[in-house]
Motif scaffolding. Structure first.
Motif, short mmCIF file in Angstrom:
data_model
loop_
_atom_site.label_atom_id
_atom_site.label_comp_id
_atom_site.label_asym_id
_atom_site.label_seq_id
_atom_site.Cartn_x
_atom_site.Cartn_y
_atom_site.Cartn_z
N SER A 109 10.61 25.94 -7.08
CA SER A 109 9.24 25.54 -6.78
C SER A 109 9.22 24.34 -5.83
O SER A 109 8.32 24.23 -5.00
CB SER A 109 8.42 25.31 -8.05
N LEU A 110 10.22 23.50 -5.92
CA LEU A 110 10.27 22.38 -4.97
C LEU A 110 10.59 22.86 -3.56
O LEU A 110 10.03 22.37 -2.58
CB LEU A 110 11.29 21.35 -5.45
N LEU A 111 11.44 23.86 -3.45
CA LEU A 111 11.73 24.41 -2.12
C LEU A 111 10.48 25.09 -1.55
O LEU A 111 10.22 25.01 -0.35
CB LEU A 111 12.91 25.39 -2.19
N ALA A 112 9.71 25.74 -2.43
CA ALA A 112 8.46 26.37 -1.95
C ALA A 112 7.54 25.30 -1.38
O ALA A 112 6.86 25.51 -0.37
CB ALA A 112 7.77 27.11 -3.09
N ARG A 113 7.52 24.15 -2.01
CA ARG A 113 6.68 23.06 -1.49
C ARG A 113 7.21 22.53 -0.17
O ARG A 113 6.45 22.22 0.75
CB ARG A 113 6.61 21.92 -2.51
N HIS A 114 8.52 22.44 -0.08
CA HIS A 114 9.10 21.88 1.15
C HIS A 114 8.89 22.81 2.34
O HIS A 114 8.67 22.36 3.46
CB HIS A 114 10.60 21.65 0.93
N PHE A 115 8.98 24.13 2.08
CA PHE A 115 8.87 25.11 3.17
C PHE A 115 7.51 25.81 3.11
O PHE A 115 7.44 27.03 3.04
CB PHE A 115 10.01 26.12 3.08
N SER A 116 6.45 25.05 3.12
CA SER A 116 5.13 25.65 2.88
C SER A 116 4.29 25.80 4.15
O SER A 116 3.15 26.22 4.08
CB SER A 116 4.37 24.80 1.85
N LYS A 117 4.86 25.48 5.29
CA LYS A 117 4.00 25.44 6.49
C LYS A 117 3.92 26.77 7.27
O LYS A 117 3.09 26.92 8.14
CB LYS A 117 4.49 24.34 7.45
N GLY A 118 4.79 27.71 6.96
CA GLY A 118 4.74 28.99 7.70
C GLY A 118 4.74 30.13 6.72
O GLY A 118 4.02 30.10 5.72
N ASN A 119 5.56 31.16 6.97
CA ASN A 119 5.65 32.25 5.99
C ASN A 119 7.04 32.31 5.36
O ASN A 119 7.99 31.70 5.86
CB ASN A 119 5.27 33.59 6.64
N ILE A 120 7.11 33.04 4.25
CA ILE A 120 8.39 33.24 3.55
C ILE A 120 8.65 34.74 3.48
O ILE A 120 7.77 35.50 3.08
CB ILE A 120 8.34 32.62 2.14
N VAL A 121 9.84 35.15 3.88
CA VAL A 121 10.22 36.56 3.79
C VAL A 121 11.01 36.73 2.50
O VAL A 121 11.96 35.98 2.24
CB VAL A 121 11.09 36.97 5.01
#
Ligand code: PLP
Length: 376
Positions: A109-121
């Motif tokens: 969940s912390l990584l989701a917060r860190h990488f939240s500015k674009g999309n996730i595949v």
């Protein structure tokens, strides 16, 4: 909570948790899962992919030995003050490549917060915490279906990466399907995809593979700044209730994660847990025997499903994904009525069940119930 209410609560939370990446609280003590095995009223928890054999005896001793220092902050306890070093050394990394978290769920969940500015595949279906955390932040998810064999479709995932992609998430071995991507194929994918975006590999179940298969991508971290790995002590180490996992990555990412999110929470993992984790890493025998017992109970369960003509996905983990081809009811609910907790859900290609591998005795009970009571 009265036993009946507790049971009812478990039933609803079990159904709600499926597919969301949530885990059920352990009912072991209240419902006597392990102590009263075989009695008509006991529940068998095959819903959370835990290690039914418990923690390593060395970890248990480390916890007891650490008790006198439970009143101290970890930086005041000499034996664990620099815990990152032995942890990193064990994986051939340096201390600045590791960030310890309270379970790998927290890391995700912390990584989701860190990488939240674009999309996730990411794959669908896959383990839910990263995707669910990202959704709450309005991060776009690009979901790539697994192949027919229920394996990550790496070529399709590569094609799905675009210039807004922040992260590609691969769970290897995969949850809920228990499949693996061939190591060389995954390595090549990581190297190619990392030229475009950050690749996150969740290795929660990697320890269930024989050491000789060496499927971990840890070796890539030395010279690939765009590769990140999360690991947990909840599975083969049997420490789900102790809450410890870690992020391994390039020092620059680890530093950013720490600066951005961890400066105020870096002591969320207790002294007792850190001591147990370090001791458990040194207990090869506990891992070996858990792996072997899991493999035997898994083979028994797969044979049972084969005898019954059920389509199952050959598993490399401590759970099996199988298709409920002729079962029209609510399978998880029906199994709970028989005191077995597991997960079942509908997907575009039909209904599937994920059953964790318990002890051989527990799987014999599972086999008996699906053969004679449920009549799969
Ligand atoms: N990653 C995967 C693939 C999992 O299946 C799980 C738990 O089931 C986790 C991460 C999170 O585990 P924990 O938060 O206990 O480390």
């Amino acid at each position: 909570m009265a036993a009946l209410n507790r049971r009812e609560w478990l039933r609803t939370s079990s159904l709600a948790a499926f597919g969301l990446g949530l885990t059920l609280p352990s009912m072991a003590n209240e419902e006597g899962i392990t102590r009263n095995f075989g009695s008509d009223t006991s529940l068998i928890n095959l819903g959370s992919n835990e290690n039914p054999y418990g923690i390593s005896p060395l970890a248990r001793k480390a916890i007891v030995d650490m008790f006198p220092d439970a009143n101290r902050y970890q930086f005041n306890v000499p034996s664990i003050r620099s815990f990152r070093e032995p942890l990193a050394n064990h994986f051939g990394l340096s201390a600045n490549q590791i960030l310890i978290t309270a379970g790998s769920g927290e890391a995700l969940s912390l990584l989701a917060r860190h990488f939240s500015k674009g999309n996730i595949v990411l794959a669908t279906p896959t383990f839910g915490i990263l995707g669910n955390s990202a959704k709450k932040l309005d991060t776009k998810l690009i979901e790539v279906p697994l192949t027919e064999e229920k394996v990550h479709d790496l070529p399709a995932m590569m094609r799905a990466i675009n210039d807004q992609t922040q992260l590609v998430y691969i769970v290897n071995p995969a949850n809920p399907t228990g499949t693996i991507v061939p190591t060389e194929t995954l390595r090549n994918f990581c190297i190619e995809a990392a030229k475009k975006t950050v690749v996150l590999i969740d290795e929660a179940y990697v320890d269930f593979l024989d050491d000789s298969r060496n499927a971990s991508m840890m070796g890539l971290l030395r010279d690939q700044p765009n590769i990140v790995i999360v690991r947990t002590f909840s599975k083969i180490h049997g420490m789900a209730g102790l809450r410890v996992g870690f992020v391994a990555g390039h020092p620059s990412l680890i530093q950013k994660l720490e600066e951005n999110y961890f400066s105020s929470t870096q002591y969320t993992v207790s002294n007792l847990t850190i001591a147990a984790a370090l001791a458990s890493l040194g207990d090869k025998e506990h891992a070996r025997s858990s792996r072997e017992k899991n493999a035997a109970a898994r083979e028994f369960t797969q044979n049972t499903l084969r005898e019954l003509g059920q389509l199952y996905i050959p598993s490399s983990t401590n759970f099996i994904f199988f298709k409920l081809k002729n079962y029209s009811g609510d399978f998880a609910r029906a199994m709970l009525a028989k005191n077995i907790v597991l997960r079942s859900s509908s997907y575009p290609d039909g209904k599937w069940c994920r059953v964790s591998i318990g002890t051989m005795q527990e799987m014999q009970q599972f086999a008996k119930v699906i053969k004679t009571d449920i009549r799969l």
